[in-house]
Motif scaffolding. Structure first.
Motif, PDB file in Angstrom:
ATOM      1  N   HIS A 167       0.905  -1.106  -0.069  1.00  0.00           N
ATOM      2  CA  HIS A 167       0.006  -0.138  -0.003  1.00  0.00           C
ATOM      3  C   HIS A 167       0.798   1.259   0.040  1.00  0.00           C
ATOM      4  CE1 HIS A 167      -3.714  -1.965   0.644  1.00  0.00           C
ATOM      5  NE2 HIS A 167      -3.257  -2.796   1.352  1.00  0.00           N
ATOM      6  N   ALA A 168       2.118   0.854  -0.174  1.00  0.00           N
ATOM      7  CA  ALA A 168       2.929   2.156  -0.298  1.00  0.00           C
ATOM      8  C   ALA A 168       2.927   2.930  -1.640  1.00  0.00           C
ATOM      9  CB  ALA A 168       4.343   1.918  -0.175  1.00  0.00           C
ATOM     10  N   PRO A 169       3.402   4.209  -1.625  1.00  0.00           N
ATOM     11  CA  PRO A 169       3.204   4.895  -3.139  1.00  0.00           C
ATOM     12  C   PRO A 169       4.173   4.248  -4.106  1.00  0.00           C
ATOM     13  CG  PRO A 169       3.695   6.416  -1.451  1.00  0.00           C
ATOM     14  CD  PRO A 169       3.872   4.993  -0.627  1.00  0.00           C
ATOM     15  N   LEU A 170       3.739   4.427  -5.401  1.00  0.00           N
ATOM     16  CA  LEU A 170       4.444   3.499  -6.288  1.00  0.00           C
ATOM     17  C   LEU A 170       5.983   3.660  -6.440  1.00  0.00           C
ATOM     18  CD1 LEU A 170       4.037   1.397  -8.775  1.00  0.00           C
ATOM     19  CD2 LEU A 170       3.671   3.477 -10.161  1.00  0.00           C
ATOM     20  N   ASP A 171       6.560   4.860  -5.894  1.00  0.00           N
ATOM     21  CA  ASP A 171       8.038   4.930  -6.090  1.00  0.00           C
ATOM     22  C   ASP A 171       8.871   4.368  -4.944  1.00  0.00           C
ATOM     23  OD1 ASP A 171       6.707   6.661  -4.227  1.00  0.00           O
ATOM     24  OD2 ASP A 171       8.377   8.385  -4.399  1.00  0.00           O
ATOM     25  N   VAL A 172       8.072   4.276  -3.754  1.00  0.00           N
ATOM     26  CA  VAL A 172       8.531   3.490  -2.883  1.00  0.00           C
ATOM     27  C   VAL A 172       8.723   2.080  -3.368  1.00  0.00           C
ATOM     28  CG1 VAL A 172       8.351   2.950  -0.421  1.00  0.00           C
ATOM     29  CG2 VAL A 172       7.826   5.251  -1.116  1.00  0.00           C
ATOM     30  N   GLN A 173       7.534   1.353  -3.894  1.00  0.00           N
ATOM     31  CA  GLN A 173       7.590  -0.034  -4.189  1.00  0.00           C
ATOM     32  C   GLN A 173       8.796  -0.199  -5.191  1.00  0.00           C
ATOM     33  OE1 GLN A 173       3.827  -1.316  -5.547  1.00  0.00           O
ATOM     34  NE2 GLN A 173       2.584  -0.255  -3.949  1.00  0.00           N
ATOM     35  N   GLU A 174       8.943   0.628  -6.105  1.00  0.00           N
ATOM     36  CA  GLU A 174       9.799   0.557  -7.119  1.00  0.00           C
ATOM     37  C   GLU A 174      11.398   0.781  -6.547  1.00  0.00           C
ATOM     38  OE1 GLU A 174       9.336  -0.466 -10.049  1.00  0.00           O
ATOM     39  OE2 GLU A 174       7.272  -0.343  -9.889  1.00  0.00           O
ATOM     40  N   LYS A 175      11.429   1.574  -5.728  1.00  0.00           N
ATOM     41  CA  LYS A 175      12.858   1.704  -5.008  1.00  0.00           C
ATOM     42  C   LYS A 175      13.207   0.411  -4.281  1.00  0.00           C
ATOM     43  CE  LYS A 175      15.291   4.235  -1.544  1.00  0.00           C
ATOM     44  NZ  LYS A 175      15.390   5.347  -0.620  1.00  0.00           N
ATOM     45  N   VAL A 176      12.203  -0.078  -3.438  1.00  0.00           N
ATOM     46  CA  VAL A 176      12.502  -1.487  -2.765  1.00  0.00           C
ATOM     47  C   VAL A 176      12.500  -2.395  -3.583  1.00  0.00           C
ATOM     48  CG1 VAL A 176      11.662  -2.836  -1.164  1.00  0.00           C
ATOM     49  CG2 VAL A 176      11.215  -0.448  -0.754  1.00  0.00           C
ATOM     50  N   LEU A 177      11.746  -2.682  -4.778  1.00  0.00           N
ATOM     51  CA  LEU A 177      12.039  -3.808  -5.424  1.00  0.00           C
ATOM     52  C   LEU A 177      13.308  -3.886  -6.350  1.00  0.00           C
ATOM     53  CD1 LEU A 177       8.281  -4.314  -6.394  1.00  0.00           C
ATOM     54  CD2 LEU A 177       9.625  -5.617  -4.790  1.00  0.00           C
ATOM     55  N   ALA A 178      13.724  -2.536  -6.500  1.00  0.00           N
ATOM     56  CA  ALA A 178      14.880  -2.521  -7.372  1.00  0.00           C
ATOM     57  C   ALA A 178      16.211  -2.962  -6.496  1.00  0.00           C
ATOM     58  CB  ALA A 178      15.357  -1.047  -7.818  1.00  0.00           C
ATOM     59  N   GLY A 179      15.979  -3.118  -5.216  1.00  0.00           N
ATOM     60  CA  GLY A 179      16.975  -3.972  -4.372  1.00  0.00           C
ATOM     61  C   GLY A 179      17.978  -3.098  -3.976  1.00  0.00           C
ATOM     62  N   PRO A 180      18.941  -3.699  -2.962  1.00  0.00           N
ATOM     63  CA  PRO A 180      19.087  -5.209  -2.840  1.00  0.00           C
ATOM     64  C   PRO A 180      18.028  -5.559  -2.011  1.00  0.00           C
ATOM     65  CG  PRO A 180      20.535  -3.711  -1.266  1.00  0.00           C
ATOM     66  CD  PRO A 180      19.759  -2.789  -2.245  1.00  0.00           C
ATOM     67  N   LEU A 181      17.592  -6.690  -2.232  1.00  0.00           N
ATOM     68  CA  LEU A 181      16.879  -7.865  -1.414  1.00  0.00           C
ATOM     69  C   LEU A 181      17.577  -8.945  -0.604  1.00  0.00           C
ATOM     70  CD1 LEU A 181      14.167  -7.816  -4.271  1.00  0.00           C
ATOM     71  CD2 LEU A 181      14.141  -6.244  -2.702  1.00  0.00           C
ATOM     72  N   PRO A 182      17.737  -8.387   0.583  1.00  0.00           N
ATOM     73  CA  PRO A 182      18.616  -9.472   1.425  1.00  0.00           C
ATOM     74  C   PRO A 182      17.855 -10.893   1.726  1.00  0.00           C
ATOM     75  CG  PRO A 182      17.953  -7.722   2.885  1.00  0.00           C
ATOM     76  CD  PRO A 182      17.491  -7.224   1.347  1.00  0.00           C
ATOM     77  N   PRO A 183      18.519 -11.946   1.901  1.00  0.00           N
ATOM     78  CA  PRO A 183      17.935 -13.173   2.061  1.00  0.00           C
ATOM     79  C   PRO A 183      18.192 -13.272   3.658  1.00  0.00           C
ATOM     80  CG  PRO A 183      20.194 -13.610   1.164  1.00  0.00           C
ATOM     81  CD  PRO A 183      19.763 -12.202   0.761  1.00  0.00           C
ATOM     82  N   PHE A 184      17.055 -13.638   4.333  1.00  0.00           N
ATOM     83  CA  PHE A 184      17.506 -14.167   5.558  1.00  0.00           C
ATOM     84  C   PHE A 184      17.443 -15.660   5.972  1.00  0.00           C
ATOM     85  CE2 PHE A 184      15.938  -9.770   5.858  1.00  0.00           C
ATOM     86  CZ  PHE A 184      16.369  -9.494   7.005  1.00  0.00           C
ATOM     87  N   THR A 185      16.898 -16.326   4.935  1.00  0.00           N
ATOM     88  CA  THR A 185      16.651 -17.908   5.240  1.00  0.00           C
ATOM     89  C   THR A 185      16.526 -18.273   3.772  1.00  0.00           C
ATOM     90  OG1 THR A 185      13.944 -18.192   5.213  1.00  0.00           O
ATOM     91  CG2 THR A 185      15.074 -17.689   7.221  1.00  0.00           C
ATOM     92  N   ARG A 186      16.531 -19.558   3.436  1.00  0.00           N
ATOM     93  CA  ARG A 186      16.370 -20.123   1.975  1.00  0.00           C
ATOM     94  C   ARG A 186      15.070 -20.050   1.590  1.00  0.00           C
ATOM     95  NH1 ARG A 186      16.462 -24.839   5.360  1.00  0.00           N
ATOM     96  NH2 ARG A 186      14.693 -26.119   5.148  1.00  0.00           N
ATOM     97  N   ARG A 187      13.951 -19.583   2.459  1.00  0.00           N
ATOM     98  CA  ARG A 187      12.764 -19.402   1.945  1.00  0.00           C
ATOM     99  C   ARG A 187      12.507 -17.861   1.694  1.00  0.00           C
ATOM    100  NH1 ARG A 187       8.740 -23.086   1.068  1.00  0.00           N
ATOM    101  NH2 ARG A 187       7.214 -21.677   1.798  1.00  0.00           N
ATOM    102  N   THR A 188      13.366 -17.024   1.905  1.00  0.00           N
ATOM    103  CA  THR A 188      13.140 -15.613   1.658  1.00  0.00           C
ATOM    104  C   THR A 188      13.188 -15.209   0.046  1.00  0.00           C
ATOM    105  OG1 THR A 188      14.537 -15.064   3.701  1.00  0.00           O
ATOM    106  CG2 THR A 188      14.209 -13.195   2.234  1.00  0.00           C
ATOM    107  N   VAL A 189      12.243 -14.443  -0.252  1.00  0.00           N
ATOM    108  CA  VAL A 189      11.822 -14.304  -1.687  1.00  0.00           C
ATOM    109  C   VAL A 189      12.672 -13.071  -2.041  1.00  0.00           C
ATOM    110  CG1 VAL A 189      10.255 -13.370  -3.323  1.00  0.00           C
ATOM    111  CG2 VAL A 189       9.439 -15.083  -1.695  1.00  0.00           C
ATOM    112  N   THR A 190      13.708 -12.983  -3.020  1.00  0.00           N
ATOM    113  CA  THR A 190      14.506 -12.293  -3.385  1.00  0.00           C
ATOM    114  C   THR A 190      14.223 -11.796  -4.767  1.00  0.00           C
ATOM    115  OG1 THR A 190      16.280 -13.747  -3.816  1.00  0.00           O
ATOM    116  CG2 THR A 190      16.169 -12.598  -1.682  1.00  0.00           C
ATOM    117  N   ASP A 191      13.298 -12.507  -5.370  1.00  0.00           N
ATOM    118  CA  ASP A 191      12.623 -12.054  -6.810  1.00  0.00           C
ATOM    119  C   ASP A 191      11.999 -10.928  -6.783  1.00  0.00           C
ATOM    120  OD1 ASP A 191      13.042 -13.038  -9.851  1.00  0.00           O
ATOM    121  OD2 ASP A 191      10.771 -13.104  -9.357  1.00  0.00           O
TER     122      ASP A 191
END
Length: 273
Positions: A167-191
């Protein structure tokens, strides 16, 4: 002094200021923030030398400023000689309207959910591209979690974070999804593509599910809390031990609690958080 001399003097001052900022002797307020910012969950108490190293400031500068910070109550010095965040700073932080108003409205419903389930209940808000936990109730014998009140976390891994990001503004979503997306476990979604689908599911279903993304023994379900203007003001989540309950089973309870908190926030006469 001639106009040229004044210009030359200003240029020299600017250069001196730039050098000072680079060596850790910049504006007083900036230095104070760097000292306070050196503290964290992994460094709650530090010596003078540790503070200087983590704040990247000269030891003499830190030593000089510690007296004022302690005098005001922002820091305290223990009997072991280490410095810690002071109670005065906590008192000021507790006045932050987004935290205080939300907590007052949410706590009764969070306590109900905790008593019913005996599990961890959390309340979080978005600050920029991160999540900040403003309240947490630990259930009796509940699964251990990595979160703490006042702690920050990535928006892409926790149940509450996924709700706030959806529910965040689109620019915030794009910034977050552009990474980095750190993994915490082998199940963490980083795609990023998979995360986009998950965020769409959150908006469609009205709740999020984080399955073993932070730790391999935890399942989190979260729902949005709406403010007076119809905006998503926070996310409330329930964290259970993986395998003890299904997301489908606990989602109705979490959603009902989120709706109750939303109603409490929008009651006539209540100040908007």
């Amino acid at each position: 002094m001639t106009a040229q001399a004044m210009a030359d003097a200003k240029t020299a001052d600017d250069r001196t200021g730039a050098r000072c900022a680079g060596t850790g002797t910049g504006p007083v307020l900036a230095r104070a923030f760097r000292i306070l910012g050196a503290f964290g969950a992994d460094h709650p108490a530090m010596t003078l030398s540790e503070l200087a190293r983590r704040s990247d400031l000269p030891t003499s500068t830190v030593h000089r400023m510690l007296g004022e910070l302690i005098g005001w109550g922002a820091l305290e010095r223990g009997e072991d000689g280490r410095y810690r965040i002071g109670l005065r700073l906590w008192e000021v932080g507790a006045l932050a309207p987004r935290g205080q108003g939300l907590r007052e409205s949410a706590l009764p419903f969070m306590e109900d959910m905790s008593q019913i389930t005996r599990e961890n209940v959390q309340l979080a808000v978005r600050e920029g591209d991160e999540l900040v936990f403003v309240e947490r109730i630990a259930g009796t014998g509940a699964v251990p979690v990595l979160t703490r009140v006042g702690g920050r976390f990535a928006l892409t891994v926790t149940g509450g974070g996924l709700v706030l990001l959806a529910h965040a503004p689109l620019d915030v979503q794009e910034k977050v999804l552009a990474g980095p997306l750190p993994p915490f476990t082998r199940r963490t979604v980083t795609d990023a593509h998979t995360l986009r689908r998950m965020l769409a599911d959150v908006r469609r279903n009205g709740y999020s599910v984080s399955d073993r993304q932070v730790t391999m023994d935890a399942l989190s379900v979260a729902a949005p809390v709406y403010g007076p203007g119809g905006e998503v003001a926070a996310a409330v989540s329930l964290v259970v031990r993986h395998g003890s309950r299904s997301a489908h089973e606990i989602a109705p309870l979490v959603c009902a609690s989120a709706r109750a908190i939303s109603r409490a926030l929008t009651q006539p006469g209540r100040a908007a958080p």
